[in-house]
Design a protein around this motif. Structure first.
Motif, PDB file in Angstrom:
ATOM      1  N   ASN A  33     -19.464  54.919  -1.886  1.00 65.25           N
ATOM      2  CA  ASN A  33     -19.303  56.379  -1.934  1.00 65.25           C
ATOM      3  C   ASN A  33     -20.611  57.082  -2.294  1.00 65.25           C
ATOM      4  OD1 ASN A  33     -16.605  56.263  -1.268  1.00 65.25           O
ATOM      5  ND2 ASN A  33     -15.980  56.030  -3.391  1.00 65.25           N
ATOM      6  N   GLY A  34     -21.726  56.443  -2.007  1.00 67.64           N
ATOM      7  CA  GLY A  34     -23.013  57.041  -2.305  1.00 67.64           C
ATOM      8  C   GLY A  34     -23.384  57.024  -3.771  1.00 67.64           C
ATOM      9  N   GLN A  35     -22.627  56.311  -4.583  1.00 70.45           N
ATOM     10  CA  GLN A  35     -22.849  56.318  -6.033  1.00 70.45           C
ATOM     11  C   GLN A  35     -23.808  55.219  -6.467  1.00 70.45           C
ATOM     12  OE1 GLN A  35     -18.898  56.165  -7.640  1.00 70.45           O
ATOM     13  NE2 GLN A  35     -18.401  58.213  -6.966  1.00 70.45           N
ATOM     14  N   THR A  36     -24.911  55.105  -5.759  1.00 74.09           N
ATOM     15  CA  THR A  36     -25.945  54.155  -6.159  1.00 74.09           C
ATOM     16  C   THR A  36     -27.124  54.950  -6.701  1.00 74.09           C
ATOM     17  OG1 THR A  36     -26.690  54.122  -3.848  1.00 74.09           O
ATOM     18  CG2 THR A  36     -25.278  52.320  -4.558  1.00 74.09           C
ATOM     19  N   ILE A  83     -14.148  53.311   5.004  1.00 68.24           N
ATOM     20  CA  ILE A  83     -12.932  53.543   4.224  1.00 68.24           C
ATOM     21  C   ILE A  83     -12.846  52.450   3.173  1.00 68.24           C
ATOM     22  CG2 ILE A  83     -10.425  53.697   4.312  1.00 68.24           C
ATOM     23  CD1 ILE A  83     -10.694  54.630   7.212  1.00 68.24           C
ATOM     24  N   ILE A  84     -12.753  52.852   1.929  1.00 66.94           N
ATOM     25  CA  ILE A  84     -12.779  51.880   0.847  1.00 66.94           C
ATOM     26  C   ILE A  84     -11.586  50.932   0.921  1.00 66.94           C
ATOM     27  CG2 ILE A  84     -14.186  53.307  -0.673  1.00 66.94           C
ATOM     28  CD1 ILE A  84     -11.594  54.036  -2.163  1.00 66.94           C
ATOM     29  N   SER A  85     -11.778  49.740   0.408  1.00 71.17           N
ATOM     30  CA  SER A  85     -10.785  48.673   0.523  1.00 71.17           C
ATOM     31  C   SER A  85      -9.387  49.055   0.048  1.00 71.17           C
ATOM     32  CB  SER A  85     -11.272  47.419  -0.210  1.00 71.17           C
ATOM     33  OG  SER A  85     -12.415  46.937   0.450  1.00 71.17           O
ATOM     34  N   PRO A  86      -9.209  49.720  -1.102  1.00 71.73           N
ATOM     35  CA  PRO A  86      -7.828  50.074  -1.487  1.00 71.73           C
ATOM     36  C   PRO A  86      -7.141  50.959  -0.454  1.00 71.73           C
ATOM     37  CG  PRO A  86      -9.289  50.292  -3.366  1.00 71.73           C
ATOM     38  CD  PRO A  86     -10.161  50.045  -2.157  1.00 71.73           C
ATOM     39  N   LEU A  87      -7.886  51.881   0.163  1.00 67.56           N
ATOM     40  CA  LEU A  87      -7.286  52.727   1.190  1.00 67.56           C
ATOM     41  C   LEU A  87      -6.962  51.911   2.434  1.00 67.56           C
ATOM     42  CD1 LEU A  87      -6.341  55.486   2.075  1.00 67.56           C
ATOM     43  CD2 LEU A  87      -8.675  56.001   2.766  1.00 67.56           C
ATOM     44  N   LYS A  88      -7.871  51.007   2.810  1.00 71.53           N
ATOM     45  CA  LYS A  88      -7.594  50.122   3.950  1.00 71.53           C
ATOM     46  C   LYS A  88      -6.306  49.347   3.705  1.00 71.53           C
ATOM     47  CE  LYS A  88     -12.286  49.114   5.500  1.00 71.53           C
ATOM     48  NZ  LYS A  88     -13.306  48.068   5.623  1.00 71.53           N
TER      49      LYS A  88
END
Length: 191
Positions: A33-36, A83-88
């Motif tokens: 999510n760009g949080q790096t 799409i992040i894994s929990p959403l997948k």
């Protein structure tokens, strides 16, 4: 698409797939999510380069077609996003169905057969190792958190570590795009 092609997500055609579109898109889709930390996101293009390098380190006998499979494993995300894994998992088969069709069209476009079960397992293994390294090196996860979520990865051959470490540096979008295209071209030339 920048190429001017129109890609039907529900019925993608290999003729509408352009590697330049994939590289452009993946270089602009942020992992985590760009949080790096730092001035640049760590893109899916960079993640794909990392997965290909890890897969090659785990099995140095891989040829260019197998390494292309590693590089292209997340290629559908250039149009459907990371799409992040929990959403997948929540969406389930609906997401996976779209992803499979897109990946099939991409493979057809570049002349790749569907991966063997062994190669599919290697792709998943390299992807999981890459996620672990990204989580602990770039996204602020503690080793304990990453161990719990991803499982402790196997050791990577020490001779491969300098290349892998270099790939863990977030890069400007244009550099990530160019690196992805260059690696794709080198692998395709060797196929």
């Amino acid at each position: 698409m920048l190429s001017g092609r129109r890609l039907d997500l529900l019925d993608p055609s290999a003729l509408d797939v352009e590697i330049a579109d994939i590289a452009h898109g993946l270089a602009r889709v942020a992992r985590w999510n760009g949080q790096t930390a730092g001035p640049h996101v760590f893109s899916v293009a960079q993640h794909s380069l990392l997965v290909e390098a890890i897969g090659g380190a785990l099995d140095p006998r891989l040829g260019p077609p197998e390494r292309l499979e590693l590089l292209l494993h997340d290629a559908p995300e250039y149009v459907i996003g990371d799409i992040i894994s929990p959403l997948k998992n929540a969406i389930g088969d609906a997401y996976r169905s779209v992803e499979r069709r897109l990946l099939g069209a991409i493979r057809q476009r570049v002349g790749l057969a569907a991966p063997t079960p062994a190669l599919a397992r290697l792709v998943k293994r390299a992807d999981r190792i890459a996620a672990y390294l990204e989580a602990t090196r770039l996204a602020g996860f503690s080793v304990a958190e990453a161990d719990q979520i991803f499982g402790r990865p196997p050791a990577i051959p020490v001779e491969a570590m300098p290349e892998i470490e270099a790939l863990l540096t977030p890069r400007p979008t244009a550099e990530a795009e160019a690196a992805y295209l260059a690696r794709f071209s080198a692998l395709q030339a060797g196929a």
